[in-house]
Scaffold this active site. Structure first.
Site, mmCIF file in Angstrom:
data_model
loop_
_atom_site.group_PDB
_atom_site.id
_atom_site.type_symbol
_atom_site.label_atom_id
_atom_site.label_comp_id
_atom_site.label_asym_id
_atom_site.label_seq_id
_atom_site.Cartn_x
_atom_site.Cartn_y
_atom_site.Cartn_z
ATOM 1 C CG HIS A 151 45.805 31.760 46.367
ATOM 2 N ND1 HIS A 151 45.274 32.728 45.555
ATOM 3 C CD2 HIS A 151 47.062 32.169 46.641
ATOM 4 C CE1 HIS A 151 46.162 33.684 45.357
ATOM 5 N NE2 HIS A 151 47.251 33.360 45.990
ATOM 6 N NE ARG A 419 51.477 37.128 44.888
ATOM 7 C CZ ARG A 419 50.328 37.369 45.558
ATOM 8 N NH1 ARG A 419 49.611 38.452 45.276
ATOM 9 N NH2 ARG A 419 49.901 36.532 46.459
ATOM 10 C CD GLU A 540 47.202 43.002 45.824
ATOM 11 O OE1 GLU A 540 46.788 41.913 46.240
ATOM 12 O OE2 GLU A 540 48.223 43.560 46.267
ATOM 13 C CG ASP A 580 43.497 41.627 48.378
ATOM 14 O OD1 ASP A 580 43.376 41.604 49.608
ATOM 15 O OD2 ASP A 580 44.218 40.834 47.759
ATOM 16 N NE ARG A 618 37.802 35.907 36.011
ATOM 17 C CZ ARG A 618 37.127 34.874 35.509
ATOM 18 N NH1 ARG A 618 37.765 33.923 34.865
ATOM 19 N NH2 ARG A 618 35.828 34.802 35.653
ATOM 20 N NE ARG A 753 47.956 35.613 53.109
ATOM 21 C CZ ARG A 753 48.760 36.436 52.460
ATOM 22 N NH1 ARG A 753 48.319 37.084 51.403
ATOM 23 N NH2 ARG A 753 50.008 36.621 52.862
#
Length: 921
Positions: A151, A419, A540, A580, A618, A753
């Site tokens: 990320h 994913r 989420e 989220d 997390r 995001r």
């Protein structure tokens, strides 16, 4: 640039103050030499003015600081940004080194094990009556996994991180080695050279990262931390158990394993393809095999045992006789010949599996290992022979660590999770059904009908897809990636790919769609029945969390799915999304709905006889589920851990936790220790919180949710305020990740995001996702319950969940600064809008601080954590100038200044602020 360290501090912190002064002085000397006396003088003047303001809270000093920074030419502004940004990174290095120093000092005194260590966790377990048998049962079934993700919150390039690691090593040498004066001088020269290289190296990337660049960056943490420290951790645990239990030999299963999303996370990232997954698996495998080859080479050098001096087992002799090593110089050295043969086989494995040539040539040709288990069996042969023939101490050195590495990392290094978003699965299944002529309009079909259709597909072996039929690029890409995952398992072992995560799960059909697609590539066999990977629904949003119990209950009631689970050890994994849900409902509601979801899932899984594994998504910041991992795990509902847990490690947190080997070791141990305690101690009867506490928390959550939604999603102009008062636009243009900042081409907060959302609020020092709504909720509840403060205080004192929530808010509020946030609010072009929204933010910020202090009984934020308070306080004088320059450069950029150096300066300031705050995204 020599900092003044504020606050008295304990004597034990004097080495930290010395290290920071040393690095600050070297940085200052570097700036003077590289940029000139005038630039150095300006940096020093800004530094001293900023320190003066923080020391005396002198508004004159603040005004002087703003005046100094607002008129800087862009070139000088960039130098100032770089100076304060580099100092923040150097201070981080010094702090990490001090943590290592204090840990060693603690161990040297022979004091009781510290909280968060396995020794402490085991001691607590024994103290509550946990038997050795129960502990062995726990270890046999345990599974802990930190999962690295790519990320985009890590701004630094690997080149900069490498130099910082070198500086950390040089500081560590100063602690561990008793230097002569000449050696100390040489060490300081090395530090100067490292800082100079750091100064002359560009922090920013010139182009956006590719996915494979992210893979390579992630692999660096295996080389110096995971591959070396994880085997040592296992060895220490086994030795501890042998000592306490009196067992002669203890073998702990490899329950702590490293996972990764890098190269397998397709959700919103069009650049993750079948080809990328194949190369990611190959790169990981090559990293593992090269490490094993190096260790085998060193092991062969160590085990020069002569059979005229020692006895060897028949199995070892046979292994040596099969070796292509026929040198007369090693004719009487069976261990060396055996290891030379293993090296030759492993070199052939690397060549055939990954196209990698071993750095050192093998002594001769040998067949490749088919599996990592074959290599482990040969290592076992060497180990057993040494132990049986008076050389057990030799077996328990490098060989023991290599055996463990092969067991824990195999030929795959780390499991790569797959994913994808449920919307993509829906579209692919719809196309497969349409092309196959199933005669149904799948997108228009309701949930019940979808479930019935998908159940039917899961009962037969007939595939939906065919290689000669034409599919859209998306469907062909999905099928190719899934096929590549299946092939990767065949090449590198079943551990190479073992989880398939479904983002945006909100119904049973989302899970069954993934199951049907896995069946297409042979990862699900309905006839046996067999499921080769864990299908992991990710819940989420707030709504998803509230529905997750019903979804899993209905799923387990389907015989077509339930009969697959025995092939997965009757275990089902569920992933919970922190980021989220926070963006959707705010901090308090997010963590409360996550807590309730776990409670519901515990009951559902128990009723169906299925073991539960939770995967916690997390992030680094509190707004994305961050905060201390140990306390967070222990704050989960009793029964939520059940001996297994997976946790994401994201963005800049990966480097912060695992760049330094000792810091990385401590973080791995903390995860394992918390899992031990949360499982064994909770199982022995930790009572659930009183119903009254749950009722109060529900009310607080409802009111916090209303306040948060009222601001973020129901206030006209809030989206504009967010876009103009933060650096969200500039973050989106940073070359820090391969994935877009938004899921769709829109400016809506709903489509943004969660990572850039949180990151942006950290940059303007408001930290809104970590506290907004709490003050309003407490104030409203106390208005209805005038005597209720005592209840909230009891909840804080007696309930780990509530205590952890307030501890995280305490830290976030301490890192925030409303005065600095006000300067960003001035960037909003609609002044009336900016003033109105900022006043709401300021009011809620003050109310949240008042609530935290009243409930915790503190007089000031972080009163109960003086070390963190001092660390934050010492950083502020070096972060504040970065904010002031960032605001000025943002103003110039948005006014149309075409100078590329303005954009560069903003990006550099983002880096420096993130470094100073540490867990910003």
């Amino acid at each position: 640039m020599e900092p003044v360290i504020l606050g008295d501090g304990a004597e034990k912190d004097s080495p930290l103050r010395y290290d920071i002064r040393l690095l600050g002085r070297i940085l200052g000397e570097t700036i003077r030499a590289q940029e000139g006396e005038a630039a150095f003088d300006m940096v020093e003047r800004i530094r001293q003015t900023s320190i003066g303001f923080h020391r005396e809270a002198d508004e004159t000093a603040r005004a002087e600081l703003q005046a100094l920074l607002s008129g800087l030419p862009v070139g000088l502004a960039t130098t100032v940004i770089r100076a304060f940004g580099h100092f923040s990174h150097l201070a981080n290095i010094a702090e990490d080194q001090h943590h290592i120093r204090r840990t060693r000092a603690h161990a040297l005194t022979g004091a009781a094990p510290r909280e968060g260590t396995l020794a402490c966790a085991l001691g607590r377990a024994y103290a509550t009556g946990v038997s050795g048998k129960r502990l062995q049962e726990f270890l046999d079934g345990a599974f802990c996994s930190p999962v690295l993700t790519a990320h985009p919150t890590e701004i630094r390039r690997k080149s900069s991180i490498d130099r910082e690691m070198e500086i950390a090593r040089l500081l560590d040498d100063r602690d561990r080695i008793h230097f002569t004066p000449a050696e100390l001088t040489a060490n300081r020269k090395e530090l100067r050279r490292a800082v100079l290289i750091l100064w002359q190296t560009s922090i920013l990337r010139g182009s956006r990262l590719r996915v494979l660049d992210e893979v390579v960056n992630g692999l660096s943490h295996f080389d110096h931390t995971f591959l070396r420290e994880l085997p040592r951790l296992y060895g220490d645990l086994e030795d501890e158990l042998a000592l306490v239990e009196g067992w002669e030999e203890v073998t702990v299963p490899s329950f702590l394993r490293v996972g990764s999303w890098i190269g397998g996370d397709r959700d919103g990232n069009p650049f993750v393809t079948a080809e990328v997954l194949r190369e990611a698996l190959r790169l990981q495998s090559a990293q593992a095999l090269n490490f094993y080859l190096d260790e085998l080479h060193l092991l062969g050098g160590e085990l020069s045992l002569d059979e005229r001096r020692v006895t060897v087992s028949d199995a070892l002799r046979a292994l040596a006789d099969r070796s292509p090593d026929h040198s007369p110089h090693r004719a009487t050295e069976p261990y060396r010949r055996a290891i030379a043969g293993m090296y030759a086989r492993l070199a052939e494995t690397a060549r055939s599996l990954d196209g990698v040539e071993a750095a050192r040539h093998a002594v001769g040709a040998a067949p490749a290992y088919a599996t990592a288990e074959e290599l482990r069996a040969d290592l076992d042969t060497v180990f057993d022979s040494l132990c049986a023939n008076g050389s057990a101490s030799l077996a328990r050195g490098r060989l023991r660590r290599l055996r463990r590495a092969v067991d824990a990392f195999g030929f795959h290094l780390a499991s790569i999770d797959q994913r994808q978003n449920s919307d993509v699965h829906e579209a692919v299944v719809a196309e497969l059904l349409a092309v196959a002529g199933a005669g149904t309009d799948y997108p228009a079909t309701g949930e019940d009908a979808r479930i019935a259709l998908l159940r039917a597909e899961l009962t037969g072996a007939r595939p939906l897809s065919a290689p000669h039929l034409g599919y859209s690029e998306r469907t062909a890409g999905e099928l190719a990636t899934l096929a590549e995952a299946a092939d990767g398992r065949r090449r590198y072992g079943a551990q190479a790919v073992r989880h398939y995560i479904i983002s945006k799960t909100d119904g049973v059909s989302d899970i069954l769609e993934a199951a049907v697609l896995l069946k297409e590539v042979g990862l699900l066999n309905p006839r046996e029945p067999r499921l080769d990977v864990d299908i992991v629904p990710l819940f989420e949003t707030i709504g998803d969390l509230r529905r997750c119990g019903d979804v899993m209950d209905r799923l387990f009631s389907l015989p077509e799915y339930r009969r697959l689970l025995p092939s997965r050890g009757d275990t089902q994994e569920v992933m919970l999304g922190y980021s989220d849900s926070n963006k959707d409902g705010g901090y308090l509601t997010s963590i409360w709905e996550l807590y309730k979801a776990q409670t519901v899932l515990i009951e559902v899984f128990a009723r169906h006889g299925v073991a539960m594994r939770l995967f916690h998504g997390r992030g680094g910041s509190v707004g994305r589920g961050g905060g201390p991992s140990y306390q967070a795990i222990l704050a989960q509902p009793p029964g939520a851990i059940q001996g297994s847990i997976r946790v994401t490690e994201q963005g800049e947190v990966i480097a912060a936790k695992y760049s330094n080997a000792e810091v990385g070791r401590r973080n791995l141990e903390t995860l394992a220790a918390a899992t031990v305690e949360a499982t064994l101690l909770a199982a022995d009867g930790r009572p659930p919180p009183p119903t009254a506490h749950l009722t109060v928390m529900e009310t607080l959550s409802e009111r916090a949710f209303a306040a948060y939604r009222g601001l973020v999603y129901e206030t006209d102009g809030f989206e504009r305020y967010f876009r103009e008062s933060t650096v969200i636009g500039e973050i989106a243009n940073l070359n820090i990740g391969s994935r877009p900042a938004s899921r769709k081409k829109s400016t809506r907060i709903e489509d943004l995001r969660a990572i850039p959302w949180v990151f942006s609020w950290a940059q303007c020092r408001l930290m809104l996702p970590g506290w907004f709504g709490f003050g309003s909720a407490v104030r409203a509840w106390l208005a209805d319950n005038p005597d209720g403060l005592a209840t909230l205080q009891a909840m804080y004192r007696d309930w780990p969940f509530f205590r952890s929530a307030l501890s995280n808010m305490d830290m976030v509020l301490a890192k925030s600064d409303i005065a600095i946030a006000s300067r960003y609010a001035e960037l909003v072009t609609d002044r009336a809008l900016g003033a109105a929204i900022f006043e709401r933010l300021r009011t809620e910020w003050l109310a949240s601080i008042d609530a935290v202090l009243a409930i915790t009984g503190q007089q000031s934020l972080l009163e109960g954590n003086p070390l963190l308070a001092r660390s934050i306080r010492n950083r502020f004088p070096y972060i504040d100038p970065l904010h002031h320059v960032q605001v000025e450069l943002l103003r110039r950029l948005r006014a149309g200044d075409p100078d590329p150096a303005v954009v560069e300066g903003i990006h550099l300031s983002i880096n420096g602020i993130a470094a100073g705050l540490r867990n910003s995204g």
